[in-house]
Design a protein around this motif. Structure first.
Motif, PDB file in Angstrom:
ATOM      1  N   GLU A 139       0.830  -1.209   0.000  1.00  0.00           N
ATOM      2  CA  GLU A 139       0.000   0.000   0.000  1.00  0.00           C
ATOM      3  C   GLU A 139       0.866   1.261   0.000  1.00  0.00           C
ATOM      4  O   GLU A 139       0.525   2.241  -0.657  1.00  0.00           O
ATOM      5  N   LYS A 140       1.970   1.247   0.716  1.00  0.00           N
ATOM      6  CA  LYS A 140       2.884   2.393   0.693  1.00  0.00           C
ATOM      7  C   LYS A 140       3.394   2.624  -0.724  1.00  0.00           C
ATOM      8  O   LYS A 140       3.447   3.754  -1.204  1.00  0.00           O
ATOM      9  N   ASP A 141       3.775   1.538  -1.400  1.00  0.00           N
ATOM     10  CA  ASP A 141       4.258   1.626  -2.785  1.00  0.00           C
ATOM     11  C   ASP A 141       3.156   2.160  -3.703  1.00  0.00           C
ATOM     12  O   ASP A 141       3.397   3.067  -4.512  1.00  0.00           O
ATOM     13  N   ALA A 142       1.950   1.634  -3.580  1.00  0.00           N
ATOM     14  CA  ALA A 142       0.842   2.068  -4.441  1.00  0.00           C
ATOM     15  C   ALA A 142       0.491   3.527  -4.180  1.00  0.00           C
ATOM     16  O   ALA A 142       0.227   4.287  -5.124  1.00  0.00           O
ATOM     17  N   ARG A 143       0.498   3.947  -2.921  1.00  0.00           N
ATOM     18  CA  ARG A 143       0.189   5.345  -2.605  1.00  0.00           C
ATOM     19  C   ARG A 143       1.282   6.280  -3.103  1.00  0.00           C
ATOM     20  O   ARG A 143       0.997   7.394  -3.563  1.00  0.00           O
ATOM     21  N   TYR A 144       2.543   5.852  -3.041  1.00  0.00           N
ATOM     22  CA  TYR A 144       3.641   6.673  -3.569  1.00  0.00           C
ATOM     23  C   TYR A 144       3.435   6.923  -5.067  1.00  0.00           C
ATOM     24  O   TYR A 144       3.472   8.057  -5.525  1.00  0.00           O
ATOM     25  N   TRP A 145       3.199   5.841  -5.823  1.00  0.00           N
ATOM     26  CA  TRP A 145       3.030   5.981  -7.275  1.00  0.00           C
ATOM     27  C   TRP A 145       1.740   6.704  -7.623  1.00  0.00           C
ATOM     28  O   TRP A 145       1.675   7.443  -8.594  1.00  0.00           O
ATOM     29  N   GLU A 146       0.702   6.487  -6.837  1.00  0.00           N
ATOM     30  CA  GLU A 146      -0.559   7.216  -7.022  1.00  0.00           C
ATOM     31  C   GLU A 146      -0.307   8.718  -6.943  1.00  0.00           C
ATOM     32  O   GLU A 146      -0.763   9.485  -7.806  1.00  0.00           O
ATOM     33  N   ALA A 147       0.440   9.154  -5.942  1.00  0.00           N
ATOM     34  CA  ALA A 147       0.722  10.588  -5.764  1.00  0.00           C
ATOM     35  C   ALA A 147       1.576  11.126  -6.905  1.00  0.00           C
ATOM     36  O   ALA A 147       1.306  12.212  -7.438  1.00  0.00           O
ATOM     37  N   GLN A 148       2.589  10.368  -7.302  1.00  0.00           N
ATOM     38  CA  GLN A 148       3.477  10.819  -8.383  1.00  0.00           C
ATOM     39  C   GLN A 148       2.716  10.961  -9.697  1.00  0.00           C
ATOM     40  O   GLN A 148       2.836  11.980 -10.390  1.00  0.00           O
ATOM     41  N   LEU A 149       1.949   9.936 -10.054  1.00  0.00           N
ATOM     42  CA  LEU A 149       1.238   9.963 -11.334  1.00  0.00           C
ATOM     43  C   LEU A 149       0.116  10.992 -11.337  1.00  0.00           C
ATOM     44  O   LEU A 149      -0.132  11.637 -12.369  1.00  0.00           O
ATOM     45  N   THR A 150      -0.542  11.187 -10.212  1.00  0.00           N
ATOM     46  CA  THR A 150      -1.588  12.211 -10.134  1.00  0.00           C
ATOM     47  C   THR A 150      -0.984  13.588 -10.360  1.00  0.00           C
ATOM     48  O   THR A 150      -1.539  14.408 -11.104  1.00  0.00           O
ATOM     49  N   LYS A 151       0.165  13.846  -9.753  1.00  0.00           N
ATOM     50  CA  LYS A 151       0.831  15.136  -9.923  1.00  0.00           C
ATOM     51  C   LYS A 151       1.264  15.348 -11.377  1.00  0.00           C
ATOM     52  O   LYS A 151       1.022  16.413 -11.953  1.00  0.00           O
ATOM     53  N   ILE A 152       1.839  14.341 -11.990  1.00  0.00           N
ATOM     54  CA  ILE A 152       2.272  14.449 -13.392  1.00  0.00           C
ATOM     55  C   ILE A 152       1.069  14.666 -14.298  1.00  0.00           C
ATOM     56  O   ILE A 152       1.080  15.532 -15.181  1.00  0.00           O
ATOM     57  N   TRP A 153       0.003  13.856 -14.110  1.00  0.00           N
ATOM     58  CA  TRP A 153      -1.211  13.973 -14.929  1.00  0.00           C
ATOM     59  C   TRP A 153      -1.801  15.376 -14.822  1.00  0.00           C
ATOM     60  O   TRP A 153      -2.145  15.990 -15.828  1.00  0.00           O
ATOM     61  N   THR A 154      -1.909  15.873 -13.600  1.00  0.00           N
ATOM     62  CA  THR A 154      -2.486  17.196 -13.364  1.00  0.00           C
ATOM     63  C   THR A 154      -1.657  18.265 -14.062  1.00  0.00           C
ATOM     64  O   THR A 154      -2.206  19.158 -14.726  1.00  0.00           O
ATOM     65  N   ASN A 155      -0.340  18.173 -13.954  1.00  0.00           N
ATOM     66  CA  ASN A 155       0.540  19.150 -14.627  1.00  0.00           C
ATOM     67  C   ASN A 155       0.437  19.052 -16.144  1.00  0.00           C
ATOM     68  O   ASN A 155       0.452  20.069 -16.833  1.00  0.00           O
ATOM     69  N   MET A 156       0.313  17.840 -16.667  1.00  0.00           N
ATOM     70  CA  MET A 156       0.150  17.670 -18.126  1.00  0.00           C
ATOM     71  C   MET A 156      -1.153  18.301 -18.597  1.00  0.00           C
ATOM     72  O   MET A 156      -1.184  18.941 -19.637  1.00  0.00           O
ATOM     73  N   GLN A 157      -2.223  18.135 -17.824  1.00  0.00           N
ATOM     74  CA  GLN A 157      -3.513  18.676 -18.220  1.00  0.00           C
ATOM     75  C   GLN A 157      -3.507  20.209 -18.167  1.00  0.00           C
ATOM     76  O   GLN A 157      -4.120  20.859 -18.991  1.00  0.00           O
ATOM     77  N   LYS A 158      -2.786  20.771 -17.201  1.00  0.00           N
ATOM     78  CA  LYS A 158      -2.704  22.224 -17.084  1.00  0.00           C
ATOM     79  C   LYS A 158      -1.909  22.824 -18.229  1.00  0.00           C
ATOM     80  O   LYS A 158      -2.200  23.940 -18.670  1.00  0.00           O
ATOM     81  N   SER A 159      -0.895  22.099 -18.704  1.00  0.00           N
ATOM     82  CA  SER A 159      -0.033  22.653 -19.759  1.00  0.00           C
ATOM     83  C   SER A 159      -0.582  22.423 -21.154  1.00  0.00           C
ATOM     84  O   SER A 159      -0.078  22.963 -22.122  1.00  0.00           O
ATOM     85  N   SER A 160      -1.625  21.604 -21.272  1.00  0.00           N
ATOM     86  CA  SER A 160      -2.162  21.346 -22.626  1.00  0.00           C
ATOM     87  C   SER A 160      -3.331  22.240 -22.962  1.00  0.00           C
ATOM     88  O   SER A 160      -3.853  22.981 -22.220  1.00  0.00           O
TER      89      SER A 160
END
Length: 160
Positions: A139-160
């Motif tokens: 769960e720690k691993d899944a939550r770490y990657w969840e946070a990383q990918l959410t941040k990247i996705w959000t930044n990609m959506q803002k820049s497009s």
């Protein structure tokens, strides 16, 4: 039902809910799943088949299940939290697909009180409280990657 027709992806989408999954929301799910699959480098020609099931389950946001040696399923619930934002949707997809990644690469498997993770066996029958569960290594691993990918996705959506 809606499916990706390309033979190379081997991802199937099923709608098992009576409400909550509009065509626009389904399109967002498909885009997010494909993006996460690329980020996690999950080649379904090698790993088998992934089914994304869009449901109206009441008890969970989503879950990941290993159906057999080369078939995996992620279920996402629309009714558990009917006002899902795009960020919470990508977080749930990233989290559950990380569990599928763990099943493939780390031997993650959970059955009746026992969980296997990276060659070790854990007694999870006693992890009945939320604190005990969220502090497990998978769960720690899944939550770490969840946070990383959410941040990247959000930044990609803002820049497009």
């Amino acid at each position: 039902d809606f499916q990706i027709k390309e033979k190379t992806m081997r991802i199937k989408y099923e709608v098992k809910a009576t409400r909550g999954w509009s065509p626009a929301r389904r399109a967002v799910v498909k885009e997010m799943v494909e993006w996460c699959t690329i980020v996690y480098q999950m080649n379904w020609e090698i790993y088998g088949k992934l089914t994304i099931k869009l449901t109206d389950m009441q008890d969970v946001f989503g879950d990941a299940i290993k159906l057999d040696d080369d078939r995996y399923q992620v279920r996402l619930s629309a009714t558990h939290n009917s006002d899902w934002t795009t960020d919470s949707l990508i977080a749930t997809i990233a989290h559950e697909l990380r569990h599928v990644y763990q099943m493939i690469h780390f031997g993650f498997d959970s059955e009746e009180g026992t969980t296997h993770w990276k060659g070790d066996e854990y007694d999870t029958s006693t992890a009945t409280d939320w604190h005990g569960y969220v502090n497990t290594p998978w769960e720690k691993d899944a939550r770490y990657w969840e946070a990383q990918l959410t941040k990247i996705w959000t930044n990609m959506q803002k820049s497009s």
